[in-house]
Motif scaffolding. Structure first.
Motif, PDB file in Angstrom:
ATOM      1  N   ILE A  68     -48.339 -10.991 -38.640  1.00  0.00           N
ATOM      2  CA  ILE A  68     -47.183 -11.576 -37.975  1.00  0.00           C
ATOM      3  C   ILE A  68     -46.118 -11.858 -39.035  1.00  0.00           C
ATOM      4  O   ILE A  68     -46.402 -12.462 -40.073  1.00  0.00           O
ATOM      5  CB  ILE A  68     -47.575 -12.866 -37.236  1.00  0.00           C
ATOM      6  N   VAL A  69     -44.923 -11.392 -38.801  1.00  0.00           N
ATOM      7  CA  VAL A  69     -43.839 -11.554 -39.778  1.00  0.00           C
ATOM      8  C   VAL A  69     -43.389 -13.013 -39.777  1.00  0.00           C
ATOM      9  O   VAL A  69     -42.764 -13.492 -38.824  1.00  0.00           O
ATOM     10  CB  VAL A  69     -42.663 -10.616 -39.427  1.00  0.00           C
ATOM     11  N   GLU A  70     -43.712 -13.726 -40.848  1.00  0.00           N
ATOM     12  CA  GLU A  70     -43.410 -15.160 -40.908  1.00  0.00           C
ATOM     13  C   GLU A  70     -41.910 -15.432 -40.907  1.00  0.00           C
ATOM     14  O   GLU A  70     -41.436 -16.414 -40.315  1.00  0.00           O
ATOM     15  CB  GLU A  70     -44.047 -15.777 -42.153  1.00  0.00           C
ATOM     16  N   SER A  71     -41.148 -14.567 -41.560  1.00  0.00           N
ATOM     17  CA  SER A  71     -39.705 -14.796 -41.649  1.00  0.00           C
ATOM     18  C   SER A  71     -39.009 -14.655 -40.303  1.00  0.00           C
ATOM     19  O   SER A  71     -37.842 -15.010 -40.161  1.00  0.00           O
ATOM     20  CB  SER A  71     -39.076 -13.819 -42.651  1.00  0.00           C
ATOM     21  N   SER A  72     -39.711 -14.131 -39.298  1.00  0.00           N
ATOM     22  CA  SER A  72     -39.113 -13.987 -37.977  1.00  0.00           C
ATOM     23  C   SER A  72     -39.066 -15.303 -37.222  1.00  0.00           C
ATOM     24  O   SER A  72     -38.427 -15.405 -36.177  1.00  0.00           O
ATOM     25  CB  SER A  72     -39.907 -12.963 -37.155  1.00  0.00           C
ATOM     26  N   GLY A  73     -39.772 -16.313 -37.742  1.00  0.00           N
ATOM     27  CA  GLY A  73     -39.826 -17.597 -37.054  1.00  0.00           C
ATOM     28  C   GLY A  73     -40.823 -17.628 -35.914  1.00  0.00           C
ATOM     29  O   GLY A  73     -40.782 -18.531 -35.073  1.00  0.00           O
ATOM     30  N   PRO A 103     -38.378 -14.975 -31.649  1.00  0.00           N
ATOM     31  CA  PRO A 103     -37.003 -15.482 -31.611  1.00  0.00           C
ATOM     32  C   PRO A 103     -35.954 -14.486 -32.088  1.00  0.00           C
ATOM     33  O   PRO A 103     -34.766 -14.711 -31.912  1.00  0.00           O
ATOM     34  CB  PRO A 103     -37.062 -16.710 -32.521  1.00  0.00           C
ATOM     35  N   GLY A 104     -36.388 -13.384 -32.736  1.00  0.00           N
ATOM     36  CA  GLY A 104     -35.424 -12.383 -33.182  1.00  0.00           C
ATOM     37  C   GLY A 104     -34.840 -12.641 -34.553  1.00  0.00           C
ATOM     38  O   GLY A 104     -33.962 -11.904 -35.008  1.00  0.00           O
ATOM     39  N   THR A 105     -35.305 -13.671 -35.238  1.00  0.00           N
ATOM     40  CA  THR A 105     -34.839 -13.943 -36.601  1.00  0.00           C
ATOM     41  C   THR A 105     -35.487 -12.957 -37.564  1.00  0.00           C
ATOM     42  O   THR A 105     -36.701 -12.836 -37.613  1.00  0.00           O
ATOM     43  CB  THR A 105     -35.202 -15.378 -37.023  1.00  0.00           C
ATOM     44  N   ASN A 106     -34.681 -12.221 -38.321  1.00  0.00           N
ATOM     45  CA  ASN A 106     -35.193 -11.223 -39.268  1.00  0.00           C
ATOM     46  C   ASN A 106     -36.084 -10.184 -38.580  1.00  0.00           C
ATOM     47  O   ASN A 106     -37.128  -9.800 -39.108  1.00  0.00           O
ATOM     48  CB  ASN A 106     -35.963 -11.898 -40.411  1.00  0.00           C
ATOM     49  N   GLY A 107     -35.678  -9.764 -37.403  1.00  0.00           N
ATOM     50  CA  GLY A 107     -36.416  -8.710 -36.724  1.00  0.00           C
ATOM     51  C   GLY A 107     -37.528  -9.250 -35.843  1.00  0.00           C
ATOM     52  O   GLY A 107     -37.703 -10.455 -35.670  1.00  0.00           O
ATOM     53  N   ARG A 108     -38.317  -8.335 -35.277  1.00  0.00           N
ATOM     54  CA  ARG A 108     -39.387  -8.688 -34.370  1.00  0.00           C
ATOM     55  C   ARG A 108     -40.528  -9.404 -35.094  1.00  0.00           C
ATOM     56  O   ARG A 108     -40.707  -9.270 -36.306  1.00  0.00           O
ATOM     57  CB  ARG A 108     -39.943  -7.431 -33.684  1.00  0.00           C
ATOM     58  N   SER A 109     -41.335 -10.108 -34.309  1.00  0.00           N
ATOM     59  CA  SER A 109     -42.486 -10.815 -34.871  1.00  0.00           C
ATOM     60  C   SER A 109     -43.562  -9.843 -35.330  1.00  0.00           C
ATOM     61  O   SER A 109     -44.333 -10.151 -36.236  1.00  0.00           O
ATOM     62  CB  SER A 109     -43.054 -11.778 -33.829  1.00  0.00           C
ATOM     63  N   LEU A 110     -43.663  -8.675 -34.680  1.00  0.00           N
ATOM     64  CA  LEU A 110     -44.567  -7.599 -35.095  1.00  0.00           C
ATOM     65  C   LEU A 110     -43.714  -6.379 -35.373  1.00  0.00           C
ATOM     66  O   LEU A 110     -42.959  -5.926 -34.504  1.00  0.00           O
ATOM     67  CB  LEU A 110     -45.594  -7.289 -33.993  1.00  0.00           C
ATOM     68  N   GLN A 111     -43.827  -5.818 -36.582  1.00  0.00           N
ATOM     69  CA  GLN A 111     -42.897  -4.776 -36.993  1.00  0.00           C
ATOM     70  C   GLN A 111     -43.586  -3.494 -37.449  1.00  0.00           C
ATOM     71  O   GLN A 111     -43.004  -2.662 -38.122  1.00  0.00           O
ATOM     72  CB  GLN A 111     -41.983  -5.304 -38.112  1.00  0.00           C
ATOM     73  N   GLY A 112     -44.860  -3.289 -37.036  1.00  0.00           N
ATOM     74  CA  GLY A 112     -45.571  -2.096 -37.483  1.00  0.00           C
ATOM     75  C   GLY A 112     -45.215  -0.848 -36.707  1.00  0.00           C
ATOM     76  O   GLY A 112     -44.962   0.210 -37.277  1.00  0.00           O
ATOM     77  N   ALA A 113     -45.189  -0.936 -35.399  1.00  0.00           N
ATOM     78  CA  ALA A 113     -44.880   0.201 -34.528  1.00  0.00           C
ATOM     79  C   ALA A 113     -44.492  -0.357 -33.172  1.00  0.00           C
ATOM     80  O   ALA A 113     -44.802  -1.509 -32.844  1.00  0.00           O
ATOM     81  CB  ALA A 113     -46.083   1.140 -34.397  1.00  0.00           C
ATOM     82  N   SER A 114     -43.833   0.459 -32.350  1.00  0.00           N
ATOM     83  CA  SER A 114     -43.428  -0.021 -31.036  1.00  0.00           C
ATOM     84  C   SER A 114     -43.260   1.149 -30.078  1.00  0.00           C
ATOM     85  O   SER A 114     -43.086   2.294 -30.489  1.00  0.00           O
ATOM     86  CB  SER A 114     -42.114  -0.810 -31.121  1.00  0.00           C
ATOM     87  N   THR A 115     -43.337   0.833 -28.800  1.00  0.00           N
ATOM     88  CA  THR A 115     -43.101   1.812 -27.751  1.00  0.00           C
ATOM     89  C   THR A 115     -42.712   1.066 -26.483  1.00  0.00           C
ATOM     90  O   THR A 115     -42.941  -0.148 -26.373  1.00  0.00           O
ATOM     91  CB  THR A 115     -44.356   2.676 -27.487  1.00  0.00           C
ATOM     92  N   THR A 116     -42.111   1.749 -25.554  1.00  0.00           N
ATOM     93  CA  THR A 116     -41.814   1.181 -24.242  1.00  0.00           C
ATOM     94  C   THR A 116     -42.317   2.122 -23.172  1.00  0.00           C
ATOM     95  O   THR A 116     -42.436   3.325 -23.401  1.00  0.00           O
ATOM     96  CB  THR A 116     -40.290   0.962 -24.044  1.00  0.00           C
ATOM     97  N   ASN A 117     -42.635   1.557 -22.007  1.00  0.00           N
ATOM     98  CA  ASN A 117     -43.110   2.378 -20.907  1.00  0.00           C
ATOM     99  C   ASN A 117     -42.850   1.643 -19.605  1.00  0.00           C
ATOM    100  O   ASN A 117     -43.202   0.472 -19.478  1.00  0.00           O
ATOM    101  CB  ASN A 117     -44.612   2.666 -21.049  1.00  0.00           C
ATOM    102  N   PRO A 118     -42.218   2.317 -18.632  1.00  0.00           N
ATOM    103  CA  PRO A 118     -41.922   1.633 -17.364  1.00  0.00           C
ATOM    104  C   PRO A 118     -43.163   1.290 -16.558  1.00  0.00           C
ATOM    105  O   PRO A 118     -43.069   0.545 -15.590  1.00  0.00           O
ATOM    106  CB  PRO A 118     -41.045   2.652 -16.618  1.00  0.00           C
TER     107      PRO A 118
END
Length: 722
Positions: free
Chosen positions: A681-686, A633-648
């Motif tokens: 999973i970041v609980e504060s993210s909802g 939902p985007g509350t207090n950041g992403r639900s997973l906040q360890g690392a990220s990447t994007t790729n087309p």
């Protein structure tokens, strides 16, 4: 990345791909089998049999010069004519006979590893390496790699790992054949030395090279400061295909090793120097997820017809190695250990003379005739039109009038003549051996493809002159006879042709479901996608609805409208399965093909996509298993906040491997192209784990049959151990 198992001894399994972000990977088919080993037994018969992939000139006297001049490579990157080999695997029956275990070749990885990965240089000419010890029969916990406080050493024995692939959950890896009851095969994996002393190109004792401190990561020792690509090799053995296995039987490698501790591999460089240099500089370190298409210098010589274009060569050593044998090649004795096997374990009786080494004439690269679209090629007045995509479904063939197959004789000219004799103007070659004819190109086909890479069977077997290209996997080279004296309708002198102008099939096919109601006031029957075309045909609608991920159903209405969907909504109900038009059901002729029916007012002519396969979350992917979807939902950041990447070109596999490399337990894909990792999973993210069934999931851009989350939620994977 420490992993210990409840075994004696407790070992560190080589979870090699756990760190992988930067690498390229290629498939290689078998090019030769037998007792050939130019590193250990140059110019002579080797002690035991190997299976070899790579350059076609591999033999007992191979050098860089002979390999680079190979006619072809059995690896999918044609610029790599190196040779890679490992021992053959056999099944030992209680009666003393041996059966070769089938396998199709190897997968080769080139990786950039450790903090000094950016300093990696390409292999020099004539560089050679041997990794592993054929004599080992137990785990060597004493011999360690060089290391320091920051990068500690590791048992050299961890260079080897075995993976059993059962029907159920994946099993952990061990440095020996711990389990051979593997429904989907047993994979042997081995890492090569990555550090060079900068002096000798090869030494029999392999002292010219050393392993990274962590084998699959770390730093080089001061004595071997030059870092080379980390070479990793996988060979998948189809152990479940061996018949009549008994409790008394067992699997044994060709050097007499029933344990797997003595698994080993050799590499002899045969790369085109400029290609390897460019790939090492520009493609080894960037985060490319191993895809060759990301590296222009490699992609230029990639082809999916490597096993066809470069089939296995005749054995140079005159003794049987395939099928059922009454002894291992070389009369090798099985040695169980735990002591190391003796230096020589051959024991052939006088009745079995030493095998003959057949003289081999080193080949040279054969030029390939590659016509340019629009140019004349082959039989006079035949113009090359290009490489087209081609479907195996008869109604979607690029050329679908008549066809024939003739591998031994197939050339472009052979096919052109055959089609002309049958009265057809167009000819096309495909799969190295197929010839297709027609007078019109199916409008569903698209030219300008690059996948036509398979050599014509007739030019391969002739062994002389230039090779020709005969299409490829699902792709066809098409030629047009432009001779004004040729009448494609069969009036040509000495031609018994019976061709007819191309016309889409009238009526309906076997995938026709019937005429369905469709009420706009109560919602459409098929709600997936819609298009309209004044010149609509059944084929156009089918192509539109089955392209990409594809829908399960497609329907035509009002002569010009095309609707797609995976389910029928409330307004959709079957009226009749009768394909004969009538005023009460589907009766409007298609705008682009008068013989065809394209529904009617508020009624749909509905067809089923026979090739439909719904996307799904792949599971397992290595150690990771698919979970429910995770809201974000985007509350207090992403639900997973360890690392990220994007790729087309994101896929589930790509994201999971990325998170595995970051040593994160959770992997989540969102919005099709975004990948997130975390150990919790970041609980504060909802965030909540919910069923994916009713969510509007997005397919992965890199694999249309996988789900890659959606807007505000992730496709979630989890591993209990890293």
């Amino acid at each position: 990345m420490m992993r210990s198992f409840f075994a004696i001894p407790t070992v560190l399994a080589l979870c090699f791909l756990g760190y992988v972000d930067a690498f390229w990977r290629m498939n290689c088919a078998v090019i030769q089998t037998g007792r050939v080993d130019p590193l250990v037994n140059y110019g002579a018969v080797a002690a035991h049999a190997h299976t070899i992939v790579g350059g076609s000139n591999i033999g007992v006297n191979s050098t860089f010069r002979t390999l680079i001049n190979s006619e072809c490579s059995s690896c999918e990157i044609a610029a790599d004519k190196s040779a890679y080999w490992t021992p053959l695997l056999y099944y030992s029956y209680p009666n003393g006979s041996f059966l070769e275990v089938p396998h199709g070749g190897s997968v080769i990885y080139y990786l950039a590893r450790g903090p000094n990965a950016n300093q990696t240089i390409p292999y020099p000419k004539d560089f050679r390496i041997l990794t592993g010890d054929k004599s080992l029969r137990s785990y060597d916990s004493v011999t360690m790699t060089w290391g320091n406080a920051a990068y500690p050493g590791r048992p050299v024995a961890d260079r080897i790992s075995f993976v059993c692939l059962p029907d159920g959950p994946p099993l952990p890896e061990y440095p020996y054949m711990f389990n051979t009851t593997c429904a989907n095969g047993m994979r042997a994996q081995i890492a090569f030395q990555s550090c060079w002393n900068g002096k000798e190109l090869y030494k029999q004792d392999n002292s010219h090279v050393a392993y990274l401190s962590g084998i699959d990561n770390g730093i080089c020792p001061p004595t071997h400061p030059i870092q080379l690509p980390t070479l990793f090799m996988e060979t998948l053995y189809a152990v479940s295909q061996v018949p009549d296995q008994t409790p008394e039987g067992r699997f044994v490698f060709s050097q007499g090793d029933p344990t797997g501790y003595g698994f080993h591999a050799d590499f002899q460089n045969g790369w085109e120097t400029n290609v390897l240099a460019d790939a090492t500089k520009n493609c080894l370190v960037p985060d490319n997820f191993g895809q060759i298409s990301y590296c222009p210098s490699l992609y230029a010589s990639q082809n999916n017809g490597y096993s066809v274009n470069c089939p296995e060569r005749p054995a140079q050593i005159g003794e049987p190695v395939h099928g059922l044998l009454d002894h291992l090649p070389g009369c090798i004795r099985i040695t169980d250990g735990p002591e190391s096997a003796p230096a020589s374990s051959m024991n052939c009786p006088p009745s079995i003379p030493p095998p003959r080494i057949f003289a081999t004439k080193d080949s040279v690269p054969r030029p390939t005739a590659s016509p340019v679209p629009g140019a004349l090629f082959g039989v006079a007045q035949n113009k090359y039109l290009g490489c087209y995509n081609d479907s195996a479904a008869s109604s979607y063939r690029t050329l679908n009038a008549i066809s024939t197959t003739n591998y031994q004789a197939m050339t472009v000219e052979w096919c052109q003549n055959w089609c002309m004799q049958k009265g057809y103007r167009l000819s096309g070659v495909e799969y190295a051996q197929e010839c297709h004819c027609d007078n019109e190109i199916n409008p569903t086909s698209v030219s300008g493809q690059r996948e036509c890479t398979w050599n014509c069977g007739g030019t391969m077997t002739s062994g002389t002159g230039k090779q020709q290209i005969c299409g490829g996997l699902g792709h066809i080279n098409v030629y047009n006879n432009t001779d004004s004296n040729f009448d494609a309708f069969g009036d040509m002198t000495d031609t018994a042709g019976n061709a007819q102008p191309y016309s889409p099939p009238a009526g309906v096919g076997p995938n026709y479901l019937g005429c369905y109601s469709d009420g706009s006031s109560s919602g459409r029957a098929l709600t997936g996608a819609v298009t309209a075309d004044r010149y609509m045909t059944i084929e156009k609608c089918a192509e539109y609805c089955t392209a990409g991920i594809g829908y399960q159903y497609y329907g035509l209405e009002f002569a010009s409208q095309c609707y797609c969907g995976n389910t029928f909504q409330n307004s959709g109900r079957l009226l009749t399965r009768d394909s004969t038009p009538n005023n009460n059901t589907c009766q409007m002729r298609c705008g682009g093909s008068q013989p065809q029916i394209c529904g009617g007012p508020n009624v749909l002519s509905v067809y089923k996509n026979a090739n439909y396969r719904p996307p799904m979350m792949k599971t397992p992917i290595g150690k990771y298993k698919a979970q429910a979807c995770l809201t974000d939902p985007g509350t207090n950041g992403r639900s997973l906040q360890g690392a990220s990447t994007t790729n087309p070109k994101m896929t589930e596999d790509m994201c999971v491997k990325f998170c595995l490399g970051k040593q994160m337990r959770y992997a989540g894909i969102e919005y099709g192209v975004e990948c997130y990792c975390g150990n919790s999973i970041v609980e504060s993210s909802g965030a909540k784990q919910v069923s994916c069934d009713n969510l509007n999931q997005m397919t992965c851009p890199g694999d249309k049959y996988q789900w890659c989350g959606g807007a505000g939620f992730m496709s979630l994977y989890y591993s209990s151990s890293i």
